[in-house]
Design an enzyme around this catalytic site. Sequence first.
Site, PDB file in Angstrom:
ATOM      1  N   ARG A  33      -3.211   5.884 -13.380  1.00 46.99           N
ATOM      2  CA  ARG A  33      -4.040   5.906 -14.484  1.00 46.99           C
ATOM      3  C   ARG A  33      -4.615   5.105 -16.014  1.00 46.99           C
ATOM      4  O   ARG A  33      -5.229   5.318 -16.056  1.00 46.99           O
ATOM      5  CB  ARG A  33      -4.168   7.836 -14.223  1.00 46.99           C
ATOM      6  CG  ARG A  33      -4.417   8.464 -12.793  1.00 46.99           C
ATOM      7  CD  ARG A  33      -4.155  10.342 -13.274  1.00 46.99           C
ATOM      8  NE  ARG A  33      -4.256  10.080 -12.336  1.00 46.99           N
ATOM      9  CZ  ARG A  33      -4.104  11.801 -12.191  1.00 46.99           C
ATOM     10  NH1 ARG A  33      -3.003  11.777 -13.198  1.00 46.99           N
ATOM     11  NH2 ARG A  33      -4.314  13.095 -11.164  1.00 46.99           N
ATOM     12  N   LYS A 197      -4.895  22.601   4.664  1.00 48.76           N
ATOM     13  CA  LYS A 197      -5.380  23.570   5.120  1.00 48.76           C
ATOM     14  C   LYS A 197      -6.998  23.268   5.503  1.00 48.76           C
ATOM     15  O   LYS A 197      -8.096  23.197   4.524  1.00 48.76           O
ATOM     16  CB  LYS A 197      -5.439  24.716   4.031  1.00 48.76           C
ATOM     17  CG  LYS A 197      -4.268  25.222   3.939  1.00 48.76           C
ATOM     18  CD  LYS A 197      -3.737  26.558   2.631  1.00 48.76           C
ATOM     19  CE  LYS A 197      -2.213  26.525   3.496  1.00 48.76           C
ATOM     20  NZ  LYS A 197      -2.354  27.892   2.220  1.00 48.76           N
ATOM     21  N   GLY A 353      -6.107  13.503  -3.348  1.00 52.59           N
ATOM     22  CA  GLY A 353      -4.307  13.336  -3.630  1.00 52.59           C
ATOM     23  C   GLY A 353      -3.748  12.481  -2.784  1.00 52.59           C
ATOM     24  O   GLY A 353      -3.106  11.268  -2.722  1.00 52.59           O
ATOM     25  N   GLY A 376      -9.483  16.742  -7.266  1.00 56.21           N
ATOM     26  CA  GLY A 376     -10.219  17.921  -7.546  1.00 56.21           C
ATOM     27  C   GLY A 376     -11.579  17.660  -7.522  1.00 56.21           C
ATOM     28  O   GLY A 376     -12.674  18.028  -7.491  1.00 56.21           O
TER      29      GLY A 376
HETATM   30  P1  AMP Z   1      -4.339  18.256   2.244  1.00 52.79           P
HETATM   31  O1  AMP Z   1      -3.363  18.717   0.079  1.00 52.79           O
HETATM   32  O2  AMP Z   1      -4.669  19.746   1.928  1.00 52.79           O
HETATM   33  O3  AMP Z   1      -5.378  17.766   1.904  1.00 52.79           O
HETATM   34  O4  AMP Z   1      -3.168  18.807   2.377  1.00 52.79           O
HETATM   35  C1  AMP Z   1      -1.984  17.458   2.895  1.00 52.79           C
HETATM   36  C2  AMP Z   1      -1.109  17.820   2.994  1.00 52.79           C
HETATM   37  O5  AMP Z   1      -1.410  18.825   4.492  1.00 52.79           O
HETATM   38  C3  AMP Z   1       0.004  16.754   3.768  1.00 52.79           C
HETATM   39  O6  AMP Z   1       1.178  16.845   2.602  1.00 52.79           O
HETATM   40  C4  AMP Z   1       0.819  16.399   5.045  1.00 52.79           C
HETATM   41  O7  AMP Z   1       1.437  16.546   5.211  1.00 52.79           O
HETATM   42  C5  AMP Z   1      -0.085  18.254   5.955  1.00 52.79           C
HETATM   43  N1  AMP Z   1       0.189  18.015   6.653  1.00 52.79           N
HETATM   44  C6  AMP Z   1      -1.145  16.989   7.802  1.00 52.79           C
HETATM   45  N2  AMP Z   1      -1.385  17.767   9.309  1.00 52.79           N
HETATM   46  C7  AMP Z   1      -0.676  19.069   9.454  1.00 52.79           C
HETATM   47  C8  AMP Z   1       0.048  19.672  10.109  1.00 52.79           C
HETATM   48  N3  AMP Z   1      -0.918  19.608  11.361  1.00 52.79           N
HETATM   49  N4  AMP Z   1       0.983  20.755   9.736  1.00 52.79           N
HETATM   50  C9  AMP Z   1       1.215  20.573   8.793  1.00 52.79           C
HETATM   51  N5  AMP Z   1       0.946  20.285   7.816  1.00 52.79           N
HETATM   52  C10 AMP Z   1      -0.168  19.344   7.549  1.00 52.79           C
END
Ligand code: AMP
Length: 397
Positions: A33, A197, A353, A376
């Site tokens: 950064r 999610k 991220g 974000g």
């Molecule tokens: P996000 O912060 O929503 O972009 O999520 C990123 C996180 O999602 C990472 O730490 C991944 O390990 C997790 N992730 C990706 N695919 C899966 C999955 N199939 N099941 C559980 N966690 C996951």
Amino acid sequence: MFSKINFSGKKVLIRVDFNVPLNEDFSIADDTRIRAALPTIQKVLEDGGSAILMSHLGRPKEGPEEKFSLKHLTQRIEQLTKAKVIFAEDCIGLPVRQMVKELAPGQILLLENLRFHKEEKEGEEKFSKQLAHLADIYVNDAFGTAHRAHASTSIIAKHFTPENKMFGLLMEAEISNLKKVTAEPVRPLTAIIGGAKISSKIEVVENLLDTVDHLIIGGGMAFTFLKAQGYNIGNSLVEEDKLATALEALKIAATNQVQLHLPTDSIAADNFSETARTQITIDQNVPADWMGLDIGPKTIANYQAVLQQSKTILWNGPMGVFEMEQFKTGTLSIANTIAEVSQQEAYSLIGGGDSVAAINQFGLADQVSYVSTGGGAMLQYLEGKDLPGVVAIEDEQ
Ligand code: AMP
């Protein structure tokens, strides 16, 4: 605008995003950064101006805390800019004003963490005015906090005339790269959305369904879509309260003639660990007691074929649990293909991220078109919402 200004003799207040991770001994774990803001700082100094740098660091609760002091950054900034860096133990007040007065051309004054004053996050008017009074010109180069209406990122702008407030080079680059995806992109336009999610990405998904030609879904969030369509997903990640939302998104995709791509196979594991037993599922279904932790080989091939036809690509969120060796293949394959097509004709923007962490981990950052510094802020922009830090300056120019 920024590049056309001559900052000679000016005191320039630059809002940077120096929210860097610190180790326990307060050394800097990752200075990306700081490096990202260097072109803006250098231009001011080389013109013969003085740079007053202000930033937040971490999430201090009430008042000053040693571990969140920006003084830990002084030396690194000095090394990187090769300029004299003076540290001010506060960001407002008489002593700071005195230091600004004495600041010579080519020098940097680094202000203490803005968030040691709760007025920063509250976006308080008087506090923003006190900051504004330090300088002739206000430059916002903190894309990472552009989605916050804080005193230093947005409210402060009203105390400067239009010709004395502007984006820095990093902000300009972030905005122009986002526009390559959102305003008249070269088609086909493909968005790849992954991550854990659906709830944190649904607004982005819904907004993208108005513009993209292809929407590729991966990661944990894919299983909410698959369950909504009636597949068995075993113990895979699911948000039961988002099943209807997922179905609705599928319907919008059909209406808008967006090709929405979901996994057709997965790498399933018998538990969430590096040492889990794994199997490749034969189709969308995941066996009972197993969980899908990455996209499977058929899915990878499908997704790669879509990417190979795409001219503009946006990627946010990993395809699987890429932090674990066993489940990184999907994310790595997609990253490799994006890098490959970016070397040819396609334009690619990577942000958020975890996708940025993945692309860095795979050593591919310099082979894609642009890696955004703000997760974000980028998501909020892609949701079709205004960013207060951008609007505060853009609306008057
Ligand atoms: P996000 O912060 O929503 O972009 O999520 C990123 C996180 O999602 C990472 O730490 C991944 O390990 C997790 N992730 C990706 N695919 C899966 C999955 N199939 N099941 C559980 N966690 C996951």
